[in-house]
Design a protein around this motif. Structure first.
Motif, PDB file in Angstrom:
ATOM      1  N   TRP A  44       0.829  -1.216   0.000  1.00  0.00           N
ATOM      2  CA  TRP A  44       0.000   0.000   0.000  1.00  0.00           C
ATOM      3  C   TRP A  44       0.857   1.257   0.000  1.00  0.00           C
ATOM      4  N   GLY A  45       2.009   1.213   0.667  1.00  0.00           N
ATOM      5  CA  GLY A  45       2.913   2.355   0.626  1.00  0.00           C
ATOM      6  C   GLY A  45       3.432   2.609  -0.776  1.00  0.00           C
ATOM      7  N   MET A  46       3.729   1.516  -1.500  1.00  0.00           N
ATOM      8  CA  MET A  46       4.180   1.643  -2.879  1.00  0.00           C
ATOM      9  C   MET A  46       3.067   2.161  -3.781  1.00  0.00           C
ATOM     10  N   VAL A  47       1.856   1.648  -3.580  1.00  0.00           N
ATOM     11  CA  VAL A  47       0.709   2.071  -4.398  1.00  0.00           C
ATOM     12  C   VAL A  47       0.428   3.560  -4.207  1.00  0.00           C
ATOM     13  N   LEU A  48       0.330   3.985  -2.938  1.00  0.00           N
ATOM     14  CA  LEU A  48      -0.001   5.379  -2.650  1.00  0.00           C
ATOM     15  C   LEU A  48       1.153   6.318  -3.017  1.00  0.00           C
ATOM     16  N   GLY A  49       2.376   5.906  -2.704  1.00  0.00           N
ATOM     17  CA  GLY A  49       3.515   6.762  -2.969  1.00  0.00           C
ATOM     18  C   GLY A  49       3.756   6.976  -4.450  1.00  0.00           C
ATOM     19  N   PHE A  50       3.584   5.929  -5.243  1.00  0.00           N
ATOM     20  CA  PHE A  50       3.863   6.058  -6.671  1.00  0.00           C
ATOM     21  C   PHE A  50       2.845   6.958  -7.368  1.00  0.00           C
ATOM     22  N   SER A  51       1.670   7.097  -6.779  1.00  0.00           N
ATOM     23  CA  SER A  51       0.690   8.025  -7.365  1.00  0.00           C
ATOM     24  C   SER A  51       1.236   9.450  -7.358  1.00  0.00           C
ATOM     25  N   GLY A  52       1.996   9.800  -6.303  1.00  0.00           N
ATOM     26  CA  GLY A  52       2.606  11.121  -6.252  1.00  0.00           C
ATOM     27  C   GLY A  52       3.734  11.280  -7.254  1.00  0.00           C
ATOM     28  N   VAL A  53       4.509  10.200  -7.462  1.00  0.00           N
ATOM     29  CA  VAL A  53       5.577  10.239  -8.463  1.00  0.00           C
ATOM     30  C   VAL A  53       4.988  10.510  -9.842  1.00  0.00           C
ATOM     31  N   ILE A  54       3.985   9.724 -10.212  1.00  0.00           N
ATOM     32  CA  ILE A  54       3.419   9.829 -11.558  1.00  0.00           C
ATOM     33  C   ILE A  54       2.612  11.110 -11.726  1.00  0.00           C
ATOM     34  N   TYR A  55       1.971  11.584 -10.667  1.00  0.00           N
ATOM     35  CA  TYR A  55       1.202  12.824 -10.782  1.00  0.00           C
ATOM     36  C   TYR A  55       2.111  13.949 -11.284  1.00  0.00           C
ATOM     37  N   SER A  56       3.260  14.098 -10.662  1.00  0.00           N
ATOM     38  CA  SER A  56       4.162  15.180 -11.045  1.00  0.00           C
ATOM     39  C   SER A  56       4.776  14.954 -12.421  1.00  0.00           C
ATOM     40  N   ILE A  57       5.241  13.726 -12.673  1.00  0.00           N
ATOM     41  CA  ILE A  57       5.857  13.430 -13.967  1.00  0.00           C
ATOM     42  C   ILE A  57       4.847  13.595 -15.091  1.00  0.00           C
ATOM     43  N   TYR A  58       3.617  13.107 -14.861  1.00  0.00           N
ATOM     44  CA  TYR A  58       2.623  13.124 -15.925  1.00  0.00           C
ATOM     45  C   TYR A  58       2.076  14.524 -16.171  1.00  0.00           C
ATOM     46  N   LEU A  59       2.053  15.352 -15.138  1.00  0.00           N
ATOM     47  CA  LEU A  59       1.652  16.744 -15.349  1.00  0.00           C
ATOM     48  C   LEU A  59       2.613  17.406 -16.341  1.00  0.00           C
ATOM     49  N   TYR A  60       3.918  17.205 -16.126  1.00  0.00           N
ATOM     50  CA  TYR A  60       4.901  17.797 -17.042  1.00  0.00           C
ATOM     51  C   TYR A  60       4.823  17.157 -18.425  1.00  0.00           C
ATOM     52  N   LEU A  61       4.657  15.830 -18.465  1.00  0.00           N
ATOM     53  CA  LEU A  61       4.638  15.139 -19.749  1.00  0.00           C
ATOM     54  C   LEU A  61       3.472  15.596 -20.627  1.00  0.00           C
ATOM     55  N   THR A  62       2.299  15.777 -20.012  1.00  0.00           N
ATOM     56  CA  THR A  62       1.110  16.073 -20.810  1.00  0.00           C
ATOM     57  C   THR A  62       0.867  17.552 -21.049  1.00  0.00           C
ATOM     58  N   TRP A  63       1.291  18.419 -20.105  1.00  0.00           N
ATOM     59  CA  TRP A  63       0.943  19.832 -20.224  1.00  0.00           C
ATOM     60  C   TRP A  63       2.121  20.769 -20.430  1.00  0.00           C
TER      61      TRP A  63
END
Length: 418
Positions: free
Chosen positions: A218-237
């Motif tokens: 669960w720590g990996m699941v929840l934590g990785f959402s923060g990793v991808i949120y930031s990376i994907y914001l830059y990637l898409t916008w």
């Protein structure tokens, strides 16, 4: 004693193939970001609808992670990863032929479904072919595709779009992926095929569900959402941000995007290699894999704040580059953790659960950003929100991820111990 020559050769082949697949994977994700304004114009849609087009990929990708890991662990990476590559490449080409918003939405959904096995499959390949203490660097290498591709994609895709139109750009990208899928089927062999091993016991649904009983999962699941949120914001916008917020032309944006993504590539390599170094220096494995993750999230999140607030375009690009370095260092650390936190036979299942969390949470980044830009006319609040989410994600890895998941790795992971 080192690994046999045949094993070393196969490692090189697999690493090259995984890197190429990852590059195609992220180029295909980047096409819509590059064609953002053109697609909006041709389909008569606004930022909110564009945010939905960008997000539907991630939702499909996230939920497809749930079966993808089990399928990879059960049927092997040759069939499942190769089949996914073929599916997403056909979907990519279809997007170039879409006649309207709904058809594009449909194509983006299947793009997400097909791409789901790629990175859990890569983590599984590494867990099968590399010893436990040396997995960080190869994980960082194949994950570097997620930054190499965005570095080369803007000038390449911008040139294709300006020369032949956005539709042709999509179709060409899809055809390249189809060819790569055929090569993958031709050259790849699962390790048990190369060494004539007995088929391992497939991962059962009960065993897969049992991963959810672990706090570490669960720590990996929840934590990785923060990793991808930031990376994907830059990637898409990021292209649209540089054009609308910073006033760069389409051509200048294509050039300006190269440096941040090169910084991200260095971050990927640094995050994986640093974790390996810590393991060899005697740091416990789980702690050694968490340090690059938490450091990257905190520093990357802090670097995003001046991106939002500075009036200087030059300083904003410097801070974007630093954020890309540290966020991608965290991403490499997270995949290294997935490749070492359990036995090789459950690596894909554990990695896909982590990736599900990453892209379920990360899928909201382009949509929320689109809504904020629609409401405020600026990216400032969207960037500040991403900074806060990254720091919360660091806390998730720091305090929830602890003991390894499941049984310890078996000697099958170290060729010299056979």
């Amino acid at each position: 004693m080192g690994a046999p020559a045949g094993i070393r050769r196969m490692r090189i082949v697999l690493m090259v193939m995984l890197l190429l697949i990852g590059i195609v994977n992220y180029i295909d994700r980047s096409t819509l970001a590059i064609a953002n304004h053109s697609v909006q114009h041709d389909f008569g849609i606004g930022p909110t609808e564009m945010g939905l087009l960008l997000s539907v990929f991630s939702w499909a990708y996230a939920f497809a992670q749930l079966p993808a890991g089990g399928l990879l662990d059960r049927f092997g990476t040759r069939r499942v990863l190769g089949g996914g590559l073929l599916l997403w490449s056909v979907a990519q080409a279809f997007c170039g032929l879409a006649a309207n918003f709904k058809q594009m939405l449909f194509g983006r959904m299947f793009l997400g479904l097909g791409e789901a096995p790629a990175f859990p499959g890569g983590a599984k390949v590494v867990s099968e072919w590399w010893p436990r203490e040396s997995r960080g660097l190869p994980v960082g290498l194949f994950n570097a595709a997620s930054t190499i591709a965005p570095a080369i994609a803007p000038p390449l895709l911008t040139w294709l779009m300006l020369s032949y139109g956005w539709r042709t750009m999509f179709v060409i990208a899809g055809v390249v992926g189809i060819v790569l899928a055929l090569i993958w089927f031709a050259v790849h062999r699962d390790r048990r095929q190369v060494e004539a091993e007995d088929e391992p016991e497939p991962v059962s649904i009960k065993e897969w569900a049992g991963l959810l009983r672990h706090r570490t999962t669960w720590g990996m699941v929840l934590g990785f959402s923060g990793v991808i949120y930031s990376i994907y914001l830059y990637l898409t916008w990021l292209p649209a941000y540089l054009e609308s917020e910073r006033g760069l032309s389409v051509a200048d944006t294509g050039i300006a995007l190269v440096v941040p993504y090169l910084a991200g590539t260095l971050g990927m390599l640094a995050g994986g290699a640093f974790g390996d170094l810590l393991v060899r220096r005697g740091v416990p494995t789980m702690a050694a894999r968490k340090i690059p993750i938490c450091t990257g999230l905190v520093v990357g999140g802090l670097c995003t704040i001046p991106v939002a607030l500075t009036p200087s375009t030059t300083l904003a690009l410097v801070c974007i580059s630093l954020a890309q370095f540290f966020m991608n260092s965290a991403s490499a650390g997270a995949w290294s953790l997935a490749a070492t936190a359990g036995s090789a036979r459950i690596t894909a299942s554990l990695g896909s659960l982590q990736n599900f969390g990453g892209y379920f949470g990360g899928a909201f980044a382009p949509l929320i950003t689109g809504i904020i830009v629609d409401e405020t006319g600026s990216f400032v609040l969207a960037l500040l929100a991403a900074s806060g989410i990254a720091i919360v994600a660091a806390l998730s890895y720091a305090f929830l991820v602890g003991k390894p998941v499941g049984q310890a790795p078996t000697p099958v992971e170290t060729p010299t111990q056979r």
